[in-house]
Design a protein around this motif. Structure first.
Motif: not given
Length: 109
Positions: A31, A47, A49-50, A64, A81, A83
């Motif tokens: 990440t 991010c 994840c997006r 983030c 995520c 994370f």
């Protein structure tokens, strides 16, 4: 900045809110690498994840730590995520909950 250095910074920042980075170090390193790649690509750490649109103002909600992190952790014990996690899950490397997407799907288009 290396991914390891970024993890150190983000872990300290998360601790001020009572959060932790996920116990799976490899997941966190991946990440962190993606966050740094997005910083190079877009100029900010959005991010991974997006879907980002490369407009900082439009992507401001997914820089983030994203604006959804607190609600995700409160409801699921982890962010989208996985994370960041709550203290309850800080030592569980297998904790990867299915976190519902809170972001309006039209934002990343």
């Amino acid at each position: 900045m290396t991914p390891e250095q970024l993890l150190d910074c983000l872990a300290k920042s998360a601790a001020t809110k009572g959060y932790y980075l996920h116990a799976d170090r490899e997941h966190c390193l991946g990440t962190a690498e993606s966050l740094l790649a997005n910083k190079e690509r877009y100029g900010y750490m959005c991010c991974p994840c997006r879907l980002a649109c490369a407009d900082k103002q439009q992507d401001s909600d997914i820089i983030c730590p994203c604006v959804y992190r607190d609600d995700d952790i409160a409801e699921y014990g982890a962010c989208f995520c996985s994370f960041y996690v709550s203290g309850e899950h800080k030592d569980d490397p297998d904790f990867f909950p299915d976190v519902e997407e809170r972001r309006d799907p039209s934002r990343g288009l």
